[in-house]
Design a protein around this motif. Structure first.
Motif, short mmCIF file in Angstrom:
data_model
loop_
_atom_site.label_atom_id
_atom_site.label_comp_id
_atom_site.label_asym_id
_atom_site.label_seq_id
_atom_site.Cartn_x
_atom_site.Cartn_y
_atom_site.Cartn_z
N SER A 252 1.08 -0.78 0.13
CA SER A 252 0.12 0.12 0.18
C SER A 252 1.03 1.74 -0.19
O SER A 252 0.79 2.30 -0.52
CB SER A 252 -0.94 -0.11 0.93
N LEU A 253 2.28 1.34 0.08
CA LEU A 253 3.08 2.57 0.70
C LEU A 253 3.74 2.50 -0.67
O LEU A 253 3.47 3.75 -1.61
CB LEU A 253 3.89 1.80 1.98
N LEU A 254 3.66 1.07 -1.67
CA LEU A 254 4.64 1.45 -3.12
C LEU A 254 3.30 2.25 -3.89
O LEU A 254 3.24 3.00 -4.70
CB LEU A 254 4.93 0.89 -3.82
N ARG A 255 1.81 1.92 -3.68
CA ARG A 255 0.75 2.48 -4.50
C ARG A 255 0.73 4.27 -4.13
O ARG A 255 0.63 4.50 -4.84
CB ARG A 255 -0.86 1.30 -3.95
N SER A 256 1.05 3.85 -2.84
CA SER A 256 0.64 5.09 -2.87
C SER A 256 1.74 6.50 -3.64
O SER A 256 1.32 7.41 -3.65
CB SER A 256 1.00 5.65 -0.81
N ILE A 261 2.99 9.72 -8.22
CA ILE A 261 3.99 10.50 -9.29
C ILE A 261 2.78 10.02 -10.53
O ILE A 261 3.90 9.95 -11.89
CB ILE A 261 5.45 10.02 -9.07
N SER A 262 1.67 10.21 -10.82
CA SER A 262 0.97 9.58 -11.75
C SER A 262 0.64 10.95 -12.66
O SER A 262 0.66 11.43 -11.89
CB SER A 262 0.39 9.08 -11.72
N GLY A 263 0.18 10.38 -13.69
CA GLY A 263 -0.05 12.46 -14.54
C GLY A 263 -1.28 13.09 -13.60
O GLY A 263 -0.89 14.19 -13.50
N SER A 264 -2.50 11.95 -13.47
CA SER A 264 -3.32 12.32 -13.29
C SER A 264 -3.47 13.41 -11.81
O SER A 264 -4.05 14.45 -11.79
CB SER A 264 -4.79 11.98 -13.10
N SER A 265 -2.82 13.61 -10.45
CA SER A 265 -2.34 13.78 -9.66
C SER A 265 -1.46 14.75 -10.20
O SER A 265 -1.60 15.97 -9.36
CB SER A 265 -2.14 12.63 -8.87
N LEU A 266 -0.72 14.95 -10.45
CA LEU A 266 0.88 15.66 -11.16
C LEU A 266 -0.26 17.25 -12.58
O LEU A 266 0.26 18.29 -11.32
CB LEU A 266 1.26 15.28 -12.37
N TYR A 267 -0.85 16.32 -13.04
CA TYR A 267 -1.25 17.71 -13.64
C TYR A 267 -2.97 18.88 -13.08
O TYR A 267 -3.20 19.56 -13.04
CB TYR A 267 -1.30 17.70 -14.79
N ARG A 268 -2.88 17.96 -12.10
CA ARG A 268 -4.16 18.79 -10.70
C ARG A 268 -2.98 18.96 -9.66
O ARG A 268 -4.35 19.93 -9.67
CB ARG A 268 -5.09 17.48 -11.02
N LYS A 269 -2.57 19.13 -9.20
CA LYS A 269 -1.12 19.67 -8.69
C LYS A 269 -1.98 18.82 -7.10
O LYS A 269 -1.85 19.28 -6.29
CB LYS A 269 -1.21 20.87 -8.32
#
Length: 447
Positions: A252-256, A261-269
């Motif tokens: 679960s820690l690696l999934r976090s 570092i996945s694109g949708s999280s990054l471009y949404r800041k």
């Protein structure tokens, strides 16, 4: 019909349907399109106390198409494989696209990124088990748990699942590719009782080949032993101590990390690892990699959900973040190129150290071994981490007693930087492979 012989024929049929969808999209005016077709079948059986609770045969099929009119996008799907259904599905997608707003980042992945070679990754091994055989397997598994100790007083049953599928994807670049795959599992969950204490635990095994599953007696035994170990669980006072996440929960820690570092999280800041590319995230000894084309891997694939070729990549090298994980849309949003991760990751693993779990316990000396977590208390924007947990209290490097009704709290960025050791007790039952993880310090909230 023999399924091994049927696969090439069925794959050819699905590939033709994908090409028909793409041709229909062109004829209806789409400037580009992508389509997918799938066929899945399986058997799921659950037994409890020696009796059959459920038997479920599944047989599903589906078609999906996404069309682009310039940079306007529309999607539709159907489970009907008739030619008229294909036309209606494409027409529905086109009608949607004509009325949507243009998005400068939408469209197919770049043609030069399409997978050119599609090697056999050894993913398809159907299990021709009959319902009667599966029932007997489940009964033996459950019986092994119940017979281990009289304190195993009840059972939630044993489950057997077998799945075979075939997936084909294609797009207007001329790419069409597909492959069959299989996945099988066996699980058991039991309840133990000792005086006023009642506990439940489980075990399961997963593999692409049925012969690679752990024996049913082993699955039942481990489920019972895990349950017995939890009997007599205590509460503990609030403290700050080292924490080990046992291998079966450490993923679960690696999934976090992957989510951050996945694109949708990054471009949404919306990531606590925003702008961390090229920065140290873990201690310098940590290596995390993705190996999408691992033969027989549970996450293996030669192309992602956009047809982009997958490739081995170093996600963390010497503790430093080397790459984001992007599909074409998020890549364009960030001014970058797809990394072949549309649809997710494929066989991510952290390089293990040379100690097993017992070695990590000795290194920790005093602290908490976490074996189960509850709730979703992870804030991906800030990295703040707070989840309900249970496990075992450790003193002088040895387990002393089980604990329950506690909360473990910290911040993921700090937890990553304080990762002291990775165990060699790798859990191989998913596409995220890790051993137990020792974190230097977290807050354990109890009484």
């Amino acid at each position: 019909m023999n399924r091994e012989q049927d696969i090439p024929t069925r794959q050819a049929t699905l590939e033709q349907m994908v090409e028909d969808l793409l041709k229909e999209a062109r004829e209806q005016g789409a400037s580009s399109a992508e389509a997918a077709a799938s066929f899945d079948s399986g058997l799921a059986i659950n037994v409890r106390k020696g009796d059959v609770e459920t038997i479920e045969h599944t047989r599903d099929q589906g078609l999906g198409v996404t069309v682009y009119f310039g940079q306007r996008k529309g999607s539709a799907s159907t489970s009907d494989f008739k030619p008229e259904a294909i036309r209606e599905t494409v027409r529905a997608a086109c009608n949607i696209a004509r009325y949507t707003n243009e998005d400068p980042c939408s469209g197919l992945a770049e043609a030069e990124l399409m997978a050119g070679d599609l090697p056999d990754l050894d993913l398809y091994h159907p299990w021709d088990i009959t319902p009667e055989e599966a029932i007997e397997l489940g009964i033996r598994c459950e019986r092994a748990a119940l017979d281990l100790d009289p304190r195993i007083s009840n059972t939630e049953g044993a489950g057997i699942n077998t799945h075979s599928g075939l997936h084909v994807y294609g797009n207007s670049h001329g790419f069409v590719g597909g492959y069959p795959s299989s996945r099988h599992s066996l699980s058991c969950s039991v309840i133990g009782r000792q005086e006023q204490s009642m506990q439940r635990d489980y075990w399961y095994t997963v593999a692409r080949r049925a012969e690679q599953l752990e024996p049913e007696a082993e699955v039942g035994r481990i489920a019972a032993e895990r349950t017995l170990a939890r009997l007599g669980a205590r509460k503990i006072g609030t403290c700050q101590v080292p924490v080990i996440f046992r291998a079966d929960v450490a993923g679960s820690l690696l999934r976090s990390l992957i989510s951050a570092i996945s694109g949708s999280s990054l471009y949404r800041k919306a990531s606590f690892l925003l702008d961390q590319l090229g920065e140290p995230v873990f201690p310098s000894y940590i290596q995390i990699q993705e190996n999408p084309r691992m033969p027989g891997g549970l996450g293996s694939a030669s192309f992602d959900s956009e047809g982009v070729a997958t490739r081995d990549k170093q996600i963390i090298r010497d503790g430093v973040l080397q790459t984001y994980l992007l599909g074409s849309y998020s890549a364009r949003k960030l001014g970058l190129q797809s990394t072949g991760n549309a649809g997710g990751v494929h066989n991510v693993s952290i390089t293990p150290g040379d100690q097993d779990l017992d070695g990590l316990l000795r290194q920790m000396d005093r602290g908490l071994l976490v074996t189960e977590m509850m709730g979703q208390g992870v804030n991906m924007v800030t990295g703040d981490y707070s989840r309900g947990a249970s496990g075992f209290w450790v003193e002088q490097g040895e387990i002393q007693y089980p604990v329950e009704e506690i909360t473990i709290a910290g911040n993921l960025k700090q937890m990553f930087s304080q990762l002291l050791a990775v165990g060699n007790d790798l859990d191989l039952r998913s596409s995220i492979r890790t051993g137990s993880l020792l974190i230097e310090r977290m807050t354990v909230a109890g009484e």
